[in-house]
Design an enzyme around this catalytic site. Structure first.
Site, PDB file in Angstrom:
ATOM      1  N   LYS A 113     -23.092 -15.886 -20.611  1.00  0.00           N
ATOM      2  CA  LYS A 113     -23.918 -15.330 -21.674  1.00  0.00           C
ATOM      3  C   LYS A 113     -23.147 -14.268 -22.468  1.00  0.00           C
ATOM      4  O   LYS A 113     -23.468 -14.006 -23.618  1.00  0.00           O
ATOM      5  CB  LYS A 113     -25.192 -14.719 -21.102  1.00  0.00           C
ATOM      6  CG  LYS A 113     -25.991 -15.676 -20.199  1.00  0.00           C
ATOM      7  CD  LYS A 113     -27.136 -16.290 -20.883  1.00  0.00           C
ATOM      8  CE  LYS A 113     -28.112 -17.103 -20.047  1.00  0.00           C
ATOM      9  NZ  LYS A 113     -27.692 -17.753 -18.854  1.00  0.00           N
TER      10      LYS A 113
HETATM   11  C1  LIG Z   1     -28.154 -19.058 -18.435  1.00  0.00           C
HETATM   12  C2  LIG Z   1     -27.304 -19.728 -17.450  1.00  0.00           C
HETATM   13  C3  LIG Z   1     -27.271 -21.125 -17.354  1.00  0.00           C
HETATM   14  C4  LIG Z   1     -28.137 -22.009 -18.226  1.00  0.00           C
HETATM   15  O1  LIG Z   1     -27.698 -21.998 -19.572  1.00  0.00           O
HETATM   16  P1  LIG Z   1     -28.673 -22.490 -20.742  1.00  0.00           P
HETATM   17  O2  LIG Z   1     -27.933 -22.230 -22.003  1.00  0.00           O
HETATM   18  O3  LIG Z   1     -29.916 -21.676 -20.625  1.00  0.00           O
HETATM   19  O4  LIG Z   1     -28.925 -23.936 -20.502  1.00  0.00           O
HETATM   20  C5  LIG Z   1     -26.420 -21.688 -16.433  1.00  0.00           C
HETATM   21  N1  LIG Z   1     -25.644 -20.920 -15.626  1.00  0.00           N
HETATM   22  C6  LIG Z   1     -25.661 -19.582 -15.695  1.00  0.00           C
HETATM   23  C7  LIG Z   1     -24.806 -18.806 -14.760  1.00  0.00           C
HETATM   24  C8  LIG Z   1     -26.477 -18.934 -16.605  1.00  0.00           C
HETATM   25  O5  LIG Z   1     -26.488 -17.597 -16.659  1.00  0.00           O
END
Ligand SMILES: *Cc1c(COP(=O)(O)O)cnc(C)c1O
Length: 496
Positions: A113
């Protein structure tokens, strides 16, 4: 260059510039903003081989954010992608056991993120300036564990902004919770919600849609925006790292010019994999998009049957950031697959709201042929983490483990040997206990810090600073609330 304007998937708002769409986050009709068209690369991909991540980011993002000047966009990129990341490459590509792991966790909060949330505050404050907004921008965000921390790290003490994060109490890992409740910054607030992630996300969307509440905020010179992947400013920076992975494969001579690759993405809210799909539409040679789910396998069923049905038990797993039954960004794929039919989108979203379920027509399924859905339950994920470690010495986190397990099953079932990039979405240190019990067996006799030390030893990598920080950080946030009290809580936190 062609100007790109943004419209709601539900048809209520049209013709916003990129900066306006970023400021707004969510459309007033509850829809998500989509570009009028997905722009095509206006350059030869080969010319980007060997260029830096920042240069690649500019080449790609300028296509989507057409009302940002070159100077503005370059400043946003330079501010975001700097020494906050622990490697100048930003996102290294690691080959292990026949697949390529795109490590997206080298930012401040050691989850992917960071790739989008370290640039969103720059895009947002630039957007405010461009549009003459003088209100304070309050970011309201629901998190399944990683968004909240990454968003707060990005917005902490950014002038003219504030941020409130709701997380499901008991629904995130202990480490994720600690990361959030120790967050510094005078403009940050964290609330533990007595509910799950879907409750948090629904509650936040309702606050965005409450006209009276928003009017009341406006009287106090406050306007809301979102840092969730429903904000187009979250999605666009993610397109970059798939282009980057492709360029790395070219640079290392792993693929020939124009050779197609597959991508496999551990999916929750469907943001990350949608960005890969955008990259494909821009002209990146991508064949299959493998959507990997954990025990909460709504999306797997959806791609296999055309029926989306959230009426099932919500499972709390070792990959909490994927514990989601309503994947918001899927609405954007539905919109594209229906040929931008906003009426169709409204019907499906109403069915989802009223019955928790909808079926898409065959023509929409046909438009999604590039997607494959697959899932792996916790035991399979643990087995895959151990297997990969034993074969290659490479340690992955539980979310990446879901993708890796799903990819192995896909490869066996289809015999498809196309080179595949697996999005590695978190550092194993963020989920040390689950990772170490996968590799080592029972670690219940060890405390959290002993587990982290053991992981560092096994993986042969030093403990990241983001983990070390937590050892001594003080808890600063203790607010809790029920799902029906979210609006009240926001008002209280804002002092109004
Ligand atoms: C948020 C997240 C996901 C999922 O990603 P999306 O874009 O919501 O599909 C997968 N792995 C981790 C570690 C995350 O923080």
């Amino acid at each position: 260059m062609k100007e790109i304007l943004y419209s709601s998937t539900r048809g209520g708002e049209r013709g916003l510039t990129a900066s306006q769409a970023i400021l707004r986050g969510l459309a007033a009709d509850g829809g998500l903003f989509m570009p009028g068209e997905i722009p095509a690369f206006d350059f030869d991909l080969e010319t980007l081989i060997g260029k830096s991540y920042q240069e690649t980011a500019y080449a790609v993002m300028r296509l989507f954010l057409t009302d940002y000047t070159e100077e503005e966009l370059k400043a946003c990129i330079a501010g975001a992608y700097d020494a906050k990341f622990d490697t100048p490459e930003m996102a290294p590509l690691v080959k292990a056991d026949g697949a390529y792991y795109l490590e997206l966790f080298h930012g401040k909060t050691i989850a992917f993120k960071d790739m989008a949330l370290s640039i969103l505050p720059y895009l947002m404050t630039t957007a405010a300036r461009k549009n003459g907004v003088t209100n304070k921008i309050e970011i309201l965000t629901a998190t399944s564990g990683d968004t909240g921390k990454a968003a707060m790290a990005g917005f902490a003490d950014v002038p003219g902004t504030g941020i409130i994060v709701f997380f499901p109490k008991g629904g995130v890992s202990r480490f994720q919770e600690l990361q959030m409740v120790t967050q510094k910054g005078e403009n940050t607030a964290v609330v533990a919600l007595h509910g799950n992630f879907d409750d948090a996300q629904t509650g936040v969307k309702e606050i965005f849609g409450d006209k009276a509440f928003n009017a009341m905020l406006a009287e106090h010179q406050i306007q809301l925006s979102s840092a969730n992947s429903i904000n187009i400013g979250r999605l666009v920076p993610q397109v970059v790292y798939y282009v980057w992975a492709y360029l790395k494969l070219r640079e290392n001579g792993e693929i020939a010019e124009g050779e197609k690759i597959n991508v496999c993405v551990p999916t929750g809210n469907f943001g990350n994999i949608l960005a890969a799909y955008f990259a494909k539409h821009c002209g990146l040679p991508v064949d299959k998009l493998i959507c990997a789910s954990n025990d909460n396998n709504v999306l797997t069923d959806f791609f296999n049957t055309g029926v989306y049905d959230k009426n099932r038990d919500f499972m709390i797993t070792t990959s909490p950031s994927m514990d989601i039954l309503v994947s918001s960004n899927l609405e954007r794929l539905l919109y594209l697959a229906s040929g931008c039919d906003t009426a169709e989108d409204r019907v499906l979203m109403r069915l989802l709201k009223e019955t928790g379920k909808y079926r898409i027509p065959q023509k929409m399924r046909d438009a999604m042929v590039d997607f494959r859905g697959g899932c792996a339950v916790q035991e399979e994920v643990a087995a895959r983490i151990r297997d990969l470690y034993e074969k290659s010495g490479y340690v992955i986190d539980t979310h990446t483990g879901v993708a890796s397990a799903v990819y192995e099953k896909y490869r066996k079932e289809t015999g498809d040997e196309t080179k595949t990039v697996i999005a590695s979405t978190a550092s194993p240190f963020k989920f040390s206990r689950a990772v170490m019990s996968a590799i080592q067996g029972d670690v219940s006799g060890l405390d959290d810090w002993e587990v982290i030390d053991l992981l560092s030893e096994k993986a042969g990598i030093p403990i990241p600073p983001a983990v070390e920080e937590i050892r001594t950080a003080e808890v600063r946030h203790r607010t809790e609330c029920d799902p029906d009290k979210m609006e009240e809580t926001v008002a209280k936190l804002l002092g109004i």
